[in-house]
Design a protein around this motif. Structure first.
Motif, mmCIF file in Angstrom:
data_model
loop_
_atom_site.group_PDB
_atom_site.id
_atom_site.type_symbol
_atom_site.label_atom_id
_atom_site.label_comp_id
_atom_site.label_asym_id
_atom_site.label_seq_id
_atom_site.Cartn_x
_atom_site.Cartn_y
_atom_site.Cartn_z
ATOM 1 N N VAL A 70 0.883 -1.233 -0.005
ATOM 2 C CA VAL A 70 0.004 0.223 -0.010
ATOM 3 C C VAL A 70 0.723 1.225 0.094
ATOM 4 C CG1 VAL A 70 -1.822 1.176 1.310
ATOM 5 C CG2 VAL A 70 -1.701 -1.289 1.286
ATOM 6 N N SER A 71 0.470 2.275 -0.904
ATOM 7 C CA SER A 71 1.361 3.583 -0.874
ATOM 8 C C SER A 71 1.176 4.202 0.470
ATOM 9 C CB SER A 71 0.545 4.368 -2.048
ATOM 10 O OG SER A 71 0.729 3.949 -3.165
ATOM 11 N N ALA A 72 2.082 4.986 0.475
ATOM 12 C CA ALA A 72 1.975 5.993 1.763
ATOM 13 C C ALA A 72 0.985 6.865 1.737
ATOM 14 C CB ALA A 72 3.485 6.663 2.146
ATOM 15 N N GLY A 73 0.326 7.070 2.964
ATOM 16 C CA GLY A 73 -0.803 7.983 2.896
ATOM 17 C C GLY A 73 -2.085 7.327 2.584
ATOM 18 N N ALA A 74 -1.998 5.955 2.314
ATOM 19 C CA ALA A 74 -3.247 5.339 1.762
ATOM 20 C C ALA A 74 -3.785 4.214 2.592
ATOM 21 C CB ALA A 74 -3.111 4.794 0.112
#
Length: 150
Positions: A70-74
Motif C-alpha cells: 500500500v502506498s504511503a498515506g493510503a
C-alpha cells in the motif's frame, strides 16, 4: 494369516470411510495473480465468489487473506457482497484491511454474516482510499466461507 486379514479389513475401512474435507471446494480458493488499484478504481473483487448452501438460517464466517503493498498515506478498505448484492463496508466485520508498510505484508481478517437457508454466495471486494496517486497491489490472495456443520 489372521494378521493379514485384519490388515486388509483396516485398509478397506480407511478407503471406504475417508474423512470429509474441512472446507468444500466451492467454499474456498486462492488466486495467484496480481492486480493494482487506485482510488479511481472503486471496489474491485479481491477473490472469486464462494458458495455455500446452509439447510437453515445460520451465520457464515467469511475469511480473506492477501499479500498487499500500500502506498504511503493510503489504506485499503474491505467490503462484502452477499448473493451478488451491493458491496457493504463496515457491516459484517472490519473495513480497514491494510495500511502502508515499508514492504508487502500478509493481511487477514474475517466477517460474520447472517444468511437464510439455500444457495448463498459471498464475495470480498477492496478499494483504495487516499490521494489520487495512491496505489495498492495485491498478490496471492485466498478466501473461504464456512457455515455451521453437524
Amino acid at each position: 494369516m489372521a494378521a493379514v486379514g485384519g490388515t486388509t479389513a483396516i485398509a478397506a475401512t480407511f478407503l471406504i470411510a475417508r474423512p470429509a474435507g474441512a472446507i468444500p471446494v466451492a467454499q474456498a480458493g486462492c488466486e495467484f495473480s496480481s492486480f493494482t488499484l487506485s482510488p479511481a478504481s472503486g471496489f474491485l473483487p479481491l477473490t472469486n465468489l464462494r458458495r455455500v448452501s446452509p439447510t437453515s438460517e445460520t451465520f457464515l464466517k467469511a475469511e480473506v487473506t492477501a499479500d498487499v503493498g500500500v502506498s504511503a498515506g493510503a489504506e485499503v478498505r474491505l467490503g462484502w457482497s452477499v448473493n451478488s448484492g451491493r458491496v457493504t463496508e463496515s457491516f459484517f466485520g472490519p473495513a480497514n484491511f491494510a495500511n502502508h508498510q515499508e514492504f508487502f505484508e500478509t493481511r487477514s481478517t474475517f466477517a460474520i454474516m447472517s444468511v437464510g437457508a439455500g444457495n448463498q454466495t459471498v464475495q470480498p471486494f477492496v478499494r483504495v482510499v487516499g490521494p489520487s496517486s495512491a496505489r495498492a497491489t495485491f498478490v496471492n490472495r485466498c478466501s473461504t466461507v464456512e457455515g455451521s456443520t453437524s
